[in-house]
Design an enzyme around this catalytic site. Sequence first.
Site, PDB file in Angstrom:
ATOM      1  N   TRP A 130       0.810  -1.219   0.000  1.00 12.99           N
ATOM      2  CA  TRP A 130       0.000   0.000   0.000  1.00 12.99           C
ATOM      3  C   TRP A 130       0.846   1.274   0.000  1.00 12.99           C
ATOM      4  O   TRP A 130       0.318   2.360  -0.160  1.00 12.99           O
ATOM      5  CB  TRP A 130      -0.916   0.000   1.238  1.00 12.99           C
ATOM      6  CG  TRP A 130      -0.170  -0.346   2.496  1.00 12.99           C
ATOM      7  CD1 TRP A 130      -0.122  -1.572   3.102  1.00 12.99           C
ATOM      8  CD2 TRP A 130       0.682   0.512   3.265  1.00 12.99           C
ATOM      9  NE1 TRP A 130       0.705  -1.525   4.196  1.00 12.99           N
ATOM     10  CE2 TRP A 130       1.220  -0.259   4.322  1.00 12.99           C
ATOM     11  CE3 TRP A 130       1.052   1.859   3.169  1.00 12.99           C
ATOM     12  CZ2 TRP A 130       2.107   0.259   5.269  1.00 12.99           C
ATOM     13  CZ3 TRP A 130       1.930   2.374   4.107  1.00 12.99           C
ATOM     14  CH2 TRP A 130       2.444   1.586   5.137  1.00 12.99           C
TER      15      TRP A 130
ATOM     16  N   GLY B  68       6.625  -6.369  -0.033  1.00 14.21           N
ATOM     17  CA  GLY B  68       5.909  -6.260   1.228  1.00 14.21           C
ATOM     18  C   GLY B  68       6.814  -6.674   2.373  1.00 14.21           C
ATOM     19  O   GLY B  68       8.048  -6.580   2.273  1.00 14.21           O
TER      20      GLY B  68
ATOM     21  N   GLU C 287      10.849  -8.382  -2.737  1.00 14.08           N
ATOM     22  CA  GLU C 287      11.380  -7.076  -2.327  1.00 14.08           C
ATOM     23  C   GLU C 287      10.761  -6.815  -0.956  1.00 14.08           C
ATOM     24  O   GLU C 287       9.604  -6.458  -0.850  1.00 14.08           O
ATOM     25  CB  GLU C 287      10.993  -6.039  -3.372  1.00 14.08           C
ATOM     26  CG  GLU C 287      11.906  -4.846  -3.392  1.00 14.08           C
ATOM     27  CD  GLU C 287      11.403  -3.766  -2.472  1.00 14.08           C
ATOM     28  OE1 GLU C 287      11.812  -3.804  -1.277  1.00 14.08           O
ATOM     29  OE2 GLU C 287      10.627  -2.921  -2.899  1.00 14.08           O
ATOM     30  N   LEU C 288      11.560  -7.036   0.092  1.00 14.32           N
ATOM     31  CA  LEU C 288      11.005  -7.110   1.447  1.00 14.32           C
ATOM     32  C   LEU C 288      11.438  -5.915   2.302  1.00 14.32           C
ATOM     33  O   LEU C 288      11.815  -4.883   1.774  1.00 14.32           O
ATOM     34  CB  LEU C 288      11.421  -8.448   2.074  1.00 14.32           C
ATOM     35  CG  LEU C 288      11.118  -9.675   1.185  1.00 14.32           C
ATOM     36  CD1 LEU C 288      11.613 -10.953   1.818  1.00 14.32           C
ATOM     37  CD2 LEU C 288       9.628  -9.767   0.865  1.00 14.32           C
TER      38      LEU C 288
ATOM     39  N   CYS D  41      10.340   1.298   2.197  1.00 15.33           N
ATOM     40  CA  CYS D  41      11.298   0.267   2.627  1.00 15.33           C
ATOM     41  C   CYS D  41      12.739   0.771   2.519  1.00 15.33           C
ATOM     42  O   CYS D  41      13.651   0.120   3.017  1.00 15.33           O
ATOM     43  CB  CYS D  41      11.095  -1.013   1.852  1.00 15.33           C
ATOM     44  SG  CYS D  41      10.988  -0.733   0.100  1.00 15.33           S
TER      45      CYS D  41
ATOM     46  N   GLU E  36      14.417  -4.885  -9.440  1.00 12.71           N
ATOM     47  CA  GLU E  36      13.373  -4.210 -10.199  1.00 12.71           C
ATOM     48  C   GLU E  36      13.948  -2.961 -10.834  1.00 12.71           C
ATOM     49  O   GLU E  36      14.782  -2.274 -10.244  1.00 12.71           O
ATOM     50  CB  GLU E  36      12.198  -3.851  -9.274  1.00 12.71           C
ATOM     51  CG  GLU E  36      11.533  -5.121  -8.738  1.00 12.71           C
ATOM     52  CD  GLU E  36      10.183  -4.876  -8.094  1.00 12.71           C
ATOM     53  OE1 GLU E  36      10.078  -3.988  -7.232  1.00 12.71           O
ATOM     54  OE2 GLU E  36       9.231  -5.580  -8.457  1.00 12.71           O
TER      55      GLU E  36
HETATM   56  P1  ADP Z   1       2.757  -4.605   5.177  1.00  9.42           P
HETATM   57  O1  ADP Z   1       3.107  -5.022   6.565  1.00  9.42           O
HETATM   58  O2  ADP Z   1       3.666  -3.585   4.585  1.00  9.42           O
HETATM   59  O3  ADP Z   1       1.303  -4.331   4.962  1.00  9.42           O
HETATM   60  P2  ADP Z   1       2.346  -7.131   3.976  1.00  9.42           P
HETATM   61  O4  ADP Z   1       3.390  -8.112   3.617  1.00  9.42           O
HETATM   62  O5  ADP Z   1       1.348  -7.517   5.015  1.00  9.42           O
HETATM   63  O6  ADP Z   1       3.130  -5.834   4.309  1.00  9.42           O
HETATM   64  O7  ADP Z   1       1.513  -6.691   2.701  1.00  9.42           O
HETATM   65  C1  ADP Z   1       2.050  -6.562   1.402  1.00  9.42           C
HETATM   66  C2  ADP Z   1       1.109  -7.246   0.425  1.00  9.42           C
HETATM   67  O8  ADP Z   1       1.045  -8.620   0.787  1.00  9.42           O
HETATM   68  C3  ADP Z   1      -0.319  -6.741   0.430  1.00  9.42           C
HETATM   69  O9  ADP Z   1      -0.844  -6.819  -0.879  1.00  9.42           O
HETATM   70  C4  ADP Z   1      -1.028  -7.728   1.327  1.00  9.42           C
HETATM   71  O10 ADP Z   1      -2.391  -7.838   1.050  1.00  9.42           O
HETATM   72  C5  ADP Z   1      -0.311  -9.000   0.940  1.00  9.42           C
HETATM   73  N1  ADP Z   1      -0.362 -10.080   1.933  1.00  9.42           N
HETATM   74  C6  ADP Z   1      -0.450 -10.002   3.275  1.00  9.42           C
HETATM   75  N2  ADP Z   1      -0.475 -11.235   3.830  1.00  9.42           N
HETATM   76  C7  ADP Z   1      -0.405 -12.119   2.800  1.00  9.42           C
HETATM   77  C8  ADP Z   1      -0.381 -13.551   2.689  1.00  9.42           C
HETATM   78  N3  ADP Z   1      -0.433 -14.327   3.770  1.00  9.42           N
HETATM   79  N4  ADP Z   1      -0.280 -14.099   1.450  1.00  9.42           N
HETATM   80  C9  ADP Z   1      -0.216 -13.312   0.361  1.00  9.42           C
HETATM   81  N5  ADP Z   1      -0.232 -11.971   0.387  1.00  9.42           N
HETATM   82  C10 ADP Z   1      -0.323 -11.379   1.582  1.00  9.42           C
END
Ligand code: ADP
Length: 489
Positions: free
Chosen positions: A161, A239, A261-262, A295, A468
């Site tokens: 987001w 994420g 990309e974490l 990030c 990327e």
């Molecule tokens: P943040 O903590 O920055 O919100 P997330 O990793 O939770 O990071 O979210 C990044 C993306 O991963 C979002 O699109 C979210 O909906 C998605 N996401 C969160 N949990 C899962 C999951 N278990 N499997 C797949 N996608 C996920």
Amino acid sequence: MITQHFMLRHAGLFQEKAFIGGDWMAARSGKTFTVYDPYDRSPLASVPDLAEVDMEQAVSAAKAAFGPWSALTGFDRGSILERWYRLVLEHADDLAKLLTAEQGKPLAEALAEVRYGASFIAWFAGEAPRVYGDLIPSPDAGKRFSVLRQPVGVVAAITPWNFPNAMITRKIAPALAAGCTVVVKPAEDTPLSALALAALGQEAGIPDGVLNIVTTANPKAAGDFICAHPDIRKISFTGSTRTGKLLMAKGAATLKRLSLELGGNAPFLVFEDANLEEAVVGAMASKYRNAGQTCVCTNRFLIQDSVIDTFRDMLVQASASLKIGHGFVEGVQIGPLINQAAGEKVRNLLQDALSKGATIAHSRPFSESDTVIPPIVISGVTEEMTLAGEEIFGPISALSSFSTEAEAIALANGTSYGLASYLYTNNMSRAVRVSEALEYGMVGINTGVISYASAPFGGIKESGFGREGSRYGMDEYLALKYICTDVRG
Ligand code: ADP
């Protein structure tokens, strides 16, 4: 107040349906979820809450579109991307409004993100016809060895987001340029920018099924579906490290190719020989963009002890001048955090640091909104404090000191993350030494701004893998095929 900002010049960019196989669709169940303005939680839109049955349709559409799309020449795919790029620029103001509404960042920053996002489309439109192969000399006179680079197939893109526009173009543009088709699952907080991009993609002539956007309030179910699906050949994810590890573990079932990309824990090193004015400019850019929610945001300011007091006072002065508020208000530089949970997390990190001995160098009264956190500068940060080891993702500048170069490098590398890092020095030898010693995928020397479409963005260690942007970015969506031909027959 907000609804007036939905008076978009191009009304078709405000979509409350998912985009599958070229059609705007509701969930088969009829379920929806609400998208909120993060500043005051006023509802902005409601979008389909898709289930597996709907997502299956998106994967089928992407699979069916793959043959014809990958059979186009790179020149033709590049031309379509070029048209998309022009449309994104033409409608940049509308895209920025949608972005600020759902994400909260100041409108000027949203516009900058839209332009940055567009730059990936332009870059990969140019790369599309440049997918070169290789001819390899054979030790056997009767044989020829050639290597092709072919698209991997259907790609799932899972996006965060914090950059609802650019994190999507950064994945889709190289995927489409390479000849892949894509199913995008945007973050549930910010689906509107993704849908608007798809609307413009359709106008640009991206064929039906090549680009699909699936909205859902249940990311875990979507992730499980994507990981298990045999027709999805690759996942590109941006994420948290926690979710990245989950996807890697679950994707093992179908041996998914992955780009991850974490999270990061960016150190910002300032040596006593640095230009402190420039260091503060870089610090402001790397710390407070998107209210600290990127990030590559500086997480730890590591300042040489002889200059830390001066640097702190200068950073306090600059931080105190930042204007806080709703992203649509003229001149605002710090908008809200994405949601209440994010606000809560940042408050807790601050409390933890203060309880362990950090001192406040600058703060100001918190507003009544749960999500608005003012810029805060704290010093005396130690490794025992949670915010030294975890991504802050908020506008807190956390300062600690070091005395020697070796200590600075050890502190900077003392984390499981390895995404972005920054260092300020006017000593050229030191700049080379330290940048080579930093265990990070990216280093900014005397700059706090490092992200460009033509440069490889990505991390090492628990910040993930894959790149990327840049010419390397195409490789993520291509598979090598070696062809051995016996020419004697
Ligand atoms: P943040 O903590 O920055 O919100 P997330 O990793 O939770 O990071 O979210 C990044 C993306 O991963 C979002 O699109 C979210 O909906 C998605 N996401 C969160 N949990 C899962 C999951 N278990 N499997 C797949 N996608 C996920």
